[in-house]
Scaffold this motif. Structure first.
Motif, short mmCIF file in Angstrom:
data_model
loop_
_atom_site.label_atom_id
_atom_site.label_comp_id
_atom_site.label_asym_id
_atom_site.label_seq_id
_atom_site.Cartn_x
_atom_site.Cartn_y
_atom_site.Cartn_z
N LEU A 109 5.21 -4.74 22.86
CA LEU A 109 5.44 -4.94 21.42
C LEU A 109 4.15 -4.70 20.63
O LEU A 109 4.16 -4.04 19.59
CB LEU A 109 5.94 -6.36 21.14
N VAL A 110 3.05 -5.26 21.11
CA VAL A 110 1.76 -5.11 20.42
C VAL A 110 1.39 -3.63 20.30
O VAL A 110 0.82 -3.21 19.29
CB VAL A 110 0.64 -5.90 21.15
N ASN A 111 1.71 -2.84 21.31
CA ASN A 111 1.38 -1.42 21.27
C ASN A 111 2.35 -0.61 20.41
O ASN A 111 1.95 0.36 19.77
CB ASN A 111 1.35 -0.83 22.68
N ASP A 112 3.62 -0.99 20.39
CA ASP A 112 4.63 -0.18 19.70
C ASP A 112 4.83 -0.53 18.23
O ASP A 112 4.98 0.36 17.40
CB ASP A 112 5.98 -0.31 20.41
N ILE A 113 4.84 -1.80 17.90
CA ILE A 113 5.17 -2.20 16.52
C ILE A 113 4.18 -1.65 15.49
O ILE A 113 4.61 -1.17 14.45
CB ILE A 113 5.34 -3.73 16.42
N PRO A 114 2.86 -1.65 15.74
CA PRO A 114 1.96 -1.06 14.73
C PRO A 114 2.22 0.42 14.46
O PRO A 114 1.95 0.91 13.38
CB PRO A 114 0.57 -1.28 15.32
N ASN A 115 2.77 1.13 15.44
CA ASN A 115 3.11 2.54 15.24
C ASN A 115 4.32 2.70 14.32
O ASN A 115 4.44 3.69 13.61
CB ASN A 115 3.39 3.23 16.57
N VAL A 116 5.21 1.72 14.35
CA VAL A 116 6.42 1.78 13.54
C VAL A 116 6.20 1.13 12.18
O VAL A 116 6.69 1.61 11.17
CB VAL A 116 7.59 1.07 14.29
N ASN A 117 5.46 0.04 12.15
CA ASN A 117 5.23 -0.69 10.92
C ASN A 117 3.72 -0.88 10.72
O ASN A 117 3.09 -1.68 11.42
CB ASN A 117 5.93 -2.06 10.96
N PRO A 118 3.12 -0.17 9.78
CA PRO A 118 1.67 -0.23 9.57
C PRO A 118 1.17 -1.64 9.23
O PRO A 118 -0.02 -1.91 9.40
CB PRO A 118 1.44 0.72 8.39
N TYR A 119 2.04 -2.52 8.80
CA TYR A 119 1.62 -3.89 8.48
C TYR A 119 0.95 -4.54 9.68
O TYR A 119 0.03 -5.35 9.53
CB TYR A 119 2.83 -4.73 8.03
N PHE A 120 1.40 -4.21 10.88
CA PHE A 120 0.89 -4.87 12.08
C PHE A 120 -0.39 -4.25 12.64
O PHE A 120 -0.87 -4.66 13.67
CB PHE A 120 1.99 -4.92 13.15
N ARG A 121 -0.93 -3.27 11.94
CA ARG A 121 -2.23 -2.71 12.34
C ARG A 121 -3.34 -3.62 11.82
O ARG A 121 -3.22 -4.23 10.77
CB ARG A 121 -2.42 -1.32 11.76
N GLN A 122 -4.43 -3.67 12.56
CA GLN A 122 -5.58 -4.44 12.09
C GLN A 122 -6.35 -3.61 11.09
O GLN A 122 -6.69 -2.46 11.36
CB GLN A 122 -6.47 -4.85 13.26
N THR A 123 -6.59 -4.18 9.93
CA THR A 123 -7.29 -3.47 8.86
C THR A 123 -8.52 -4.28 8.45
O THR A 123 -8.73 -5.39 8.95
CB THR A 123 -6.38 -3.28 7.64
N THR A 124 -9.29 -3.74 7.53
CA THR A 124 -10.41 -4.49 6.97
C THR A 124 -10.07 -4.85 5.54
O THR A 124 -9.35 -4.14 4.85
CB THR A 124 -11.71 -3.67 7.00
N ASP A 125 -10.58 -5.98 5.09
CA ASP A 125 -10.35 -6.40 3.70
C ASP A 125 -11.39 -5.78 2.78
O ASP A 125 -12.23 -4.99 3.21
CB ASP A 125 -10.27 -7.93 3.59
N ALA A 126 -11.34 -6.16 1.52
CA ALA A 126 -12.24 -5.58 0.51
C ALA A 126 -13.71 -5.88 0.80
O ALA A 126 -14.59 -5.12 0.38
CB ALA A 126 -11.87 -6.09 -0.87
N THR A 127 -13.97 -6.94 1.53
CA THR A 127 -15.36 -7.30 1.83
C THR A 127 -15.85 -6.68 3.14
O THR A 127 -16.97 -6.91 3.56
CB THR A 127 -15.53 -8.83 1.92
N GLY A 128 -14.96 -5.92 3.81
CA GLY A 128 -15.35 -5.27 5.05
C GLY A 128 -15.08 -6.11 6.30
O GLY A 128 -15.40 -5.70 7.40
N ASN A 129 -14.49 -7.28 6.14
CA ASN A 129 -14.18 -8.13 7.29
C ASN A 129 -12.86 -7.67 7.92
O ASN A 129 -11.93 -7.27 7.22
CB ASN A 129 -14.04 -9.59 6.86
N LEU A 130 -12.80 -7.75 9.24
CA LEU A 130 -11.56 -7.40 9.94
C LEU A 130 -10.46 -8.38 9.59
O LEU A 130 -10.68 -9.58 9.50
CB LEU A 130 -11.77 -7.41 11.46
N GLY A 131 -9.25 -7.82 9.42
CA GLY A 131 -8.08 -8.66 9.17
C GLY A 131 -7.54 -9.20 10.49
O GLY A 131 -8.17 -9.09 11.54
#
Length: 192
Positions: A109-131
């Motif tokens: 699930l961890v590998n597949d869901i971010p490919n289908v739904n970008p919400y589940f990808r780890q991103t950085t916030d406006a301050t550069g910190n990892l989400g």
């Protein structure tokens, strides 16, 4: 010899009847399971939408509200040490009991869901910190579903705010519901 043959034929027909009944029962169980899954997904979607509507829109800073430094990275590190490193603190049996699935299914699930739904990808916030990591987001959603955990309980274990926990659950349920509906749609059209 004829009496033995008749008896064997009788056993065969009884066996076939028993097998047919078991197959019908299996089909009924599968149909009930699909219905229960759809009902659960629908209920969770409705509940999540209601929670989001009650909360109102969020995002960005709110005047007068303090920003809590929850330690997302620490939450991710703890989660990884507990379950996902080569020698985790908790065993595979602990994982299965707590997640209600095997670890390899969760990792799938961890590998597949971010490919289908970008919400589940780890991103950085406006301050550069990892989400939040996909591991944290999925763990949050699954614990809320599996144990009916409250969103503020997730705050302590995942280092995640109540609103983010609800958002995770909503995204996961919508994804699950969409996939279930698409799979049901595909199955119906494949039969015809």
């Amino acid at each position: 010899m004829d009496s033995n043959w008749g008896s064997s034929s009788n056993l065969d027909s009884e066996w076939e009847e028993h097998r047919r009944q078991m197959m019908e029962e299996d089909e009924e169980d599968d149909a009930r399971m699909r219905t229960n899954t759809q009902l659960t997904a629908t209920a969770a979607t409705l509940w999540t939408q209601e929670q989001i509507q009650q909360e109102g829109p969020w995002g960005g800073s709110v005047v007068g509200r303090s920003n809590k430094r929850r330690g997302r990275a620490l939450g991710h590190q703890k989660l990884m040490m507990d379950y996902f490193v080569p020698n985790p603190i908790y065993t595979l049996e602990n994982f299965r009991r707590r997640y209600r699935m095997r670890r390899h299914v969760f990792l799938h699930l961890v590998n597949d869901i971010p490919n289908v739904n970008p919400y589940f990808r780890q991103t950085t916030d406006a301050t550069g910190n990892l989400g939040f990591s996909p591991h944290q987001k999925l763990t949050s959603a699954l614990r809320m579903l599996a144990y009916a955990s409250l969103a503020d309980q997730i705050n302590e274990s995942m280092r995640m705010s109540e609103s983010t926990s609800i958002e995770n659950l909503g995204e996961f349920v919508v994804q699950l519901f969409t996939r279930t509906r698409m799979s049901t749609f595909d199955n119906q059209h494949m039969r015809t």
